[in-house]
Design a protein around this motif. Structure first.
Motif, PDB file in Angstrom:
ATOM      1  N   GLY A 462      14.518 -79.972 -22.621  1.00  0.00           N
ATOM      2  CA  GLY A 462      14.905 -78.793 -23.376  1.00  0.00           C
ATOM      3  C   GLY A 462      15.584 -79.150 -24.681  1.00  0.00           C
ATOM      4  N   MET A 463      16.465 -80.136 -24.648  1.00  0.00           N
ATOM      5  CA  MET A 463      17.157 -80.569 -25.864  1.00  0.00           C
ATOM      6  C   MET A 463      16.162 -81.101 -26.880  1.00  0.00           C
ATOM      7  SD  MET A 463      20.332 -79.858 -25.364  1.00  0.00           S
ATOM      8  CE  MET A 463      21.172 -80.784 -26.639  1.00  0.00           C
ATOM      9  N   ASP A 464      15.177 -81.866 -26.410  1.00  0.00           N
ATOM     10  CA  ASP A 464      14.146 -82.406 -27.305  1.00  0.00           C
ATOM     11  C   ASP A 464      13.312 -81.282 -27.923  1.00  0.00           C
ATOM     12  OD1 ASP A 464      14.989 -84.960 -26.751  1.00  0.00           O
ATOM     13  OD2 ASP A 464      13.464 -85.340 -25.216  1.00  0.00           O
ATOM     14  N   MET A 466      14.262 -78.166 -28.452  1.00  0.00           N
ATOM     15  CA  MET A 466      15.084 -77.471 -29.447  1.00  0.00           C
ATOM     16  C   MET A 466      15.077 -78.222 -30.774  1.00  0.00           C
ATOM     17  SD  MET A 466      18.367 -76.340 -27.118  1.00  0.00           S
ATOM     18  CE  MET A 466      19.424 -76.008 -28.500  1.00  0.00           C
ATOM     19  N   GLU A 467      15.256 -79.521 -30.710  1.00  0.00           N
ATOM     20  CA  GLU A 467      15.271 -80.347 -31.917  1.00  0.00           C
ATOM     21  C   GLU A 467      13.926 -80.279 -32.641  1.00  0.00           C
ATOM     22  OE1 GLU A 467      16.515 -84.317 -31.121  1.00  0.00           O
ATOM     23  OE2 GLU A 467      18.427 -83.720 -30.211  1.00  0.00           O
ATOM     24  N   ALA A 468      12.843 -80.273 -31.860  1.00  0.00           N
ATOM     25  CA  ALA A 468      11.508 -80.239 -32.457  1.00  0.00           C
ATOM     26  C   ALA A 468      11.264 -78.910 -33.178  1.00  0.00           C
ATOM     27  CB  ALA A 468      10.450 -80.459 -31.375  1.00  0.00           C
ATOM     28  N   ILE A 469      11.729 -77.813 -32.598  1.00  0.00           N
ATOM     29  CA  ILE A 469      11.560 -76.499 -33.224  1.00  0.00           C
ATOM     30  C   ILE A 469      12.296 -76.442 -34.550  1.00  0.00           C
ATOM     31  CG2 ILE A 469      12.206 -74.057 -33.028  1.00  0.00           C
ATOM     32  CD1 ILE A 469      11.565 -74.289 -30.018  1.00  0.00           C
ATOM     33  N   MET A 470      13.563 -76.882 -34.558  1.00  0.00           N
ATOM     34  CA  MET A 470      14.349 -76.849 -35.792  1.00  0.00           C
ATOM     35  C   MET A 470      13.752 -77.772 -36.844  1.00  0.00           C
ATOM     36  SD  MET A 470      16.631 -74.557 -35.290  1.00  0.00           S
ATOM     37  CE  MET A 470      17.643 -74.789 -36.753  1.00  0.00           C
ATOM     38  N   LYS A 471      13.266 -78.928 -36.424  1.00  0.00           N
ATOM     39  CA  LYS A 471      12.677 -79.893 -37.357  1.00  0.00           C
ATOM     40  C   LYS A 471      11.418 -79.307 -38.008  1.00  0.00           C
ATOM     41  CE  LYS A 471      11.205 -84.768 -37.553  1.00  0.00           C
ATOM     42  NZ  LYS A 471       9.828 -84.647 -38.055  1.00  0.00           N
TER      43      LYS A 471
END
Length: 566
Positions: A462-464, A466-471
């Protein structure tokens, strides 16, 4: 050390809490369960720690609390006669974690002042300043579900710690081995040698007195109030302040009156959510209540429902209550001739722009900050440093946090509860409800409507994600959202705002937030939560009627879900 070795180490070393011992036994052979508990250290962010209670380096337990506290102690050791105030709420193991933090600080020669019973978070902010402490700790996970707990750290100014202090404390935490480097003193020994001292009643009295000093109008009407502390820490302080300002017709929701960290009647004890208020609304109908107050477990947020002219109970949003309070405070202080010169109100960037329209009517300057009430508290501190603290009128955020004075530097549901009831009483004397007054403001300022979407991302994957969406949003910002053109993009991480191709510098601290401005004056703000594994999306618009605004928000919600693939 890999995850398996770390798990084995904990099975050998973590013997002081039977719950942890049993949990470690239960997950033996469960590769996924072990990984989730040990794949990382529970993140110490700008607010401290927050996570699921349980065994492992990625959980809230006495060992992660001790490690964080040892890091804080190491940071404070350079200060002469350092001291720390501690408070805790009703959550599972809150008292245990608070006393373990006290034991670590005392073992390091740091004076500890700890509340002898659960207290609201703002009472911790107050104690830090009142007792002249160098730092503060509040054990709470605010409005999160029962499986969570947390550990908020405050600076000497009563604000949650700054980005700089958080970084320096984290440096010290990273040097600490949770089992080998932590010093612990027995609580009774600390009390015996004077290093640990229970906070006395006079500090609580001073806190209540400071809240009462923010009262603007005597309560005259016989307002019928229903109150729920949602099994949290608010009961004593909220009931006391209401009675002190003359409110005596108060009914407390019995099932949610006593502290209980399991939150048996509302698994998600968040006054923003209607589900948490169901019992209160039911009681309101039974006793014909005029207004329902609901404070979250650590009593720094308050939600309300108000009986309208049709006899129905209408929930008001944090934005709506904030705008009502801003108008009420400005109105009364103007009529009482206590309005300061060049008054200031402070709100966060995700809070309604309707506040700016209200502020214009009274000549109030609006300051926008990043999300998080500590940034509002920081603005009060900056005014105080210039000896201009009297200019501060009010601060609020859309997530039901409000503060009308500088006696604390965090949102305060005790203060807000008092002002809300006082405001409701004031308008009742004039023959109108808070809903009526809100509609007056909409007619005057425009129909501002806001909506919050959030998407949960549990575990390491899930953390990964989230980071991918923001990136992806940062590197490939949308040209359109739905049928509307994106005319402005603000990236608070790079501090660059682009409007119609022109770049400006954002004069706020860097933060992982993206803002998209659309050609119909609607707005979308996207950020990962700082306290939960979620991405939060704030939608806002303003139209000429409520129906138009509501319809636009519905369309915008659909468009954003498509944008994120949800």
């Amino acid at each position: 050390m890999n995850v398996t070795n770390l798990y084995e180490l904990w099975t050998t070393k973590a013997k002081e809490d039977k719950d942890l011992v049993n949990e470690l036994k239960d997950i033996k052979g469960d590769a996924e369960g072990i990984f989730d508990r040990f794949y990382r250290e529970l993140e110490f962010g700008t607010g401290g720690l927050r996570g699921v209670i349980g065994a492992g380096s990625n959980r809230m337990n006495i060992y992660t609390v001790r490690k964080a506290t040892q890091g804080l102690a190491n940071y404070l050791k350079g200060k002469d006669r350092a001291s720390v105030a501690i408070a805790y709420d009703s959550r599972i193991k809150s008292e245990l974690f608070a006393k373990n933090a006290a034991a670590v600080l005392a073992a390091n020669g740091i004076k500890v002042y700890i509340y002898p019973e659960l207290m609201p978070t703002p009472a911790l902010s107050f104690a830090v300043r009142h007792l002249g402490c160098d730092a503060g700790i509040c054990v709470t996970a605010s409005h999160n579900p029962a499986k969570y707990n947390g550990y908020k750290v405050y600076g000497s100014d009563g604000c949650q710690i700054t980005l700089e202090m958080a970084g320096r404390v984290l440096e010290e935490i990273n040097k600490v081995d949770a089992f080998e480097d932590v010093r612990v003193l027995e609580l009774e020994a600390g009390i015996g040698n004077g290093l640990i001292e229970y906070i006395k009643q006079d500090v609580v009295d001073a806190f209540i007195g400071a809240v009462k000093s923010q009262s603007l109008n005597p309560v005259k009407s016989n307002l019928n109030v229903v109150y729920t502390p949602l099994n949290g820490a608010g009961r004593m302080c909220v009931l006391r302040i209401l009675k002190e300002i003359g409110v005596h017709n108060i009914t407390v929701v019995p099932e949610q009156e006593a502290p209980d960290g399991n939150f048996p009647t509302c698994p998600y004890p968040n006054p923003e959510k209607k589900e948490a208020l169901e019992l209160g609304l039911k009681l309101c109908k039974k006793v014909n209540g005029d207004i329902l107050l609901a404070t979250d477990p650590d009593c720094d947020r308050v939600g309300i429902a108000v009986k309208n002219r049709d006899g129905e109970y209408q929930l008001l949003t944090g934005n709506e209550v904030g705008v009502l309070l801003l108008d009420y405070i400005a109105q009364i202080r103007t009529s009482n001739h206590t309005m300061p010169k060049n008054p200031i109100a402070v709100k966060t960037i995700v809070t309604t722009d309707m506040a700016s329209e209200v502020a214009k009517e009274y000549g109030i300057e609006i300051i926008n900050t990043l999300t998080g009430f500590k940034f509002i508290g920081e603005q009060i501190g900056l005014l105080e440093a210039k000896k201009e603290e009297e200019r501060y009128l009010f601060g609020f955020e859309e997530s039901y946090g409000y503060l009308s004075g500088g006696y604390v530097r965090d949102k305060d549901a005790v203060d807000a509860s008092m002002l809300i009831i006082e405001m409701a009483s004031y308008y009742l004397e004039k023959g109108i409800t808070l809903v009526d007054k809100l509609n007056e403001l909409y007619d005057c300022c425009g129909y501002y409507q806001n909506h919050l979407l959030d998407f949960a991302f549990e575990g390491a994957r899930g953390m990964d994600e989230m980071e991918a969406i923001m990136k992806n949003l940062r590197e490939n910002p949308p040209v359109n959202i739905g049928e509307n053109k994106v005319i402005g993009v603000s990236d608070y991480k790079t501090s660059i705002k682009t409007i119609d191709g022109k770049k400006e510098t954002i004069l706020l601290p860097k933060s992982n937030v993206l803002e998209f401005n659309l050609d119909d004056k609607s707005k979308v703000i996207i950020r990962p939560s700082g306290t939960e594994p979620k991405i939060k999306i704030y939608l806002s618009t303003c139209k000429d009627s409520m129906k138009e605004a509501e319809n636009r928000l519905e369309d915008l919600e659909k468009d954003v879900k498509i944008l994120l693939g949800k």
